[in-house]
Design a protein around this motif. Structure first.
Motif, PDB file in Angstrom:
ATOM      1  N   GLU A  56      -3.973  -0.709  -4.955  1.00 43.37           N
ATOM      2  CA  GLU A  56      -4.159  -1.468  -4.278  1.00 43.37           C
ATOM      3  C   GLU A  56      -4.997  -2.179  -3.161  1.00 43.37           C
ATOM      4  OE1 GLU A  56      -5.651   0.319   0.292  1.00 43.37           O
ATOM      5  OE2 GLU A  56      -4.418   0.900  -1.410  1.00 43.37           O
ATOM      6  N   ARG A  87      -1.746  -4.051  -2.819  1.00 41.79           N
ATOM      7  CA  ARG A  87      -1.461  -3.390  -1.105  1.00 41.79           C
ATOM      8  C   ARG A  87      -1.971  -3.743  -0.022  1.00 41.79           C
ATOM      9  NH1 ARG A  87      -2.113  -0.086   2.192  1.00 41.79           N
ATOM     10  NH2 ARG A  87      -4.070   0.631   1.432  1.00 41.79           N
ATOM     11  N   THR A  88      -3.300  -4.579  -0.032  1.00 38.56           N
ATOM     12  CA  THR A  88      -3.954  -4.598   0.531  1.00 38.56           C
ATOM     13  C   THR A  88      -4.485  -6.644   0.325  1.00 38.56           C
ATOM     14  OG1 THR A  88      -5.491  -4.494  -0.101  1.00 38.56           O
ATOM     15  CG2 THR A  88      -4.971  -2.618   1.071  1.00 38.56           C
ATOM     16  N   GLY A  89      -4.524  -7.137  -0.858  1.00 35.39           N
ATOM     17  CA  GLY A  89      -4.624  -8.350  -1.258  1.00 35.39           C
ATOM     18  C   GLY A  89      -3.202  -9.703  -1.443  1.00 35.39           C
ATOM     19  N   TYR A 144       5.540  -2.875  -3.043  1.00 32.16           N
ATOM     20  CA  TYR A 144       4.731  -2.650  -1.244  1.00 32.16           C
ATOM     21  C   TYR A 144       5.028  -4.705  -1.189  1.00 32.16           C
ATOM     22  CZ  TYR A 144       2.294   1.294  -2.873  1.00 32.16           C
ATOM     23  OH  TYR A 144       2.021   2.025  -2.839  1.00 32.16           O
ATOM     24  N   THR A 158       4.455  -9.048  -1.411  1.00 36.14           N
ATOM     25  CA  THR A 158       3.537  -9.521  -0.835  1.00 36.14           C
ATOM     26  C   THR A 158       3.990 -10.945   0.174  1.00 36.14           C
ATOM     27  OG1 THR A 158       3.055 -11.661  -2.331  1.00 36.14           O
ATOM     28  CG2 THR A 158       2.861  -9.460  -3.071  1.00 36.14           C
TER      29      THR A 158
END
Length: 222
Positions: free
Chosen positions: A36, A39-41, A194, A196
């Motif tokens: 996570e 995926r978000t950072g 995902y 980046t």
């Protein structure tokens, strides 16, 4: 070291049982956090995790061509010869496995065709550690190239005081890897799945790894 010679059939299950739980909840929780975070950072999370887990501060996630060339120059002659010979053998074997197209005209004017279509972009994971697993690079990279994958990228960890082994870089060049990222563990799997800011997502992930890597692959495939 305990030597066990000709064990009784009834002892095989206990002797081959792994010494760690196959599904450790603590591992699952940690991997979920890592996946996570990436995926978000994105890149920021990868750098933070590299410092936290591997003890290395990464200024660049991608290994430069200059670094690859420098690493390859450090490979001893007989090792380079062995890698090239292994690559040639692997290439010859997998070349022979190329599937042939099938085309059949079942009735007049109706033609049925079967053909193998390569995965467009694949990510290869090569574990780090004390032993440079350059055989993994060859066994993953060469078939991907022969299959016709448009882009083949490789991920392997770099730890503090342990740069990527020259043999790994040499094998990657021999296998025709497009890009190498110094990212390992569950975070590498998340980056492949995902994407980046600097890493494009792949369509399929290949390669072995520890239980964190394995759990991450399970999670991103759900």
């Amino acid at each position: 070291m305990d030597l066990i010679i000709h064990p009784a059939p009834g002892d095989l299950e206990s002797l081959t049982r792994r010494n760690i739980p196959s599904d450790d909840p603590a591992v699952a929780r940690r991997v979920a956090e890592i996946v996570e975070a990436v995926r978000t950072g994105g890149d920021t999370a990868l750098r933070r995790l590299a410092l936290e887990i591997d003890g290395v501060e990464l200024t660049a996630l991608c290994v430069s061509e200059e670094e690859i060339a420098e690493g390859c120059s450090k490979v001893k002659g007989h090792v380079g010869t062995a890698i090239r010979r292994a690559a040639a053998n692997i290439r010859a074997f997998h070349e022979a496995q190329r599937p042939a197209d099938v085309m059949v005209e079942t009735v007049d004017g109706v033609r049925c065709e079967q053909r193998a279509v390569p995965i467009e972009r694949v990510g290869l994971y090569v574990p780090g550690g004390r032993a440079p697993l350059f055989s993994t690079v060859l066994m993953l990279g060469i078939p991907a190239r022969l299959a016709g994958c448009r882009e083949v990228v490789m991920f392997t960890p770099q730890a503090k005081g342990h740069p990527i082994a020259p043999e790994i870089l040499y094998a990657a060049r021999e296998a025709g890897i497009d890009r190498i990222y110094r990212v390992g563990g569950a975070q590498a799997v998340a980056a492949m799945a995902y994407g980046t800011e600097s890493i494009g997502r792949v369509h399929k992930i290949f390669g072995p790894g520890n239980r964190y890597v394995t759990k991450a692959k399970q999670m991103v495939s759900d």
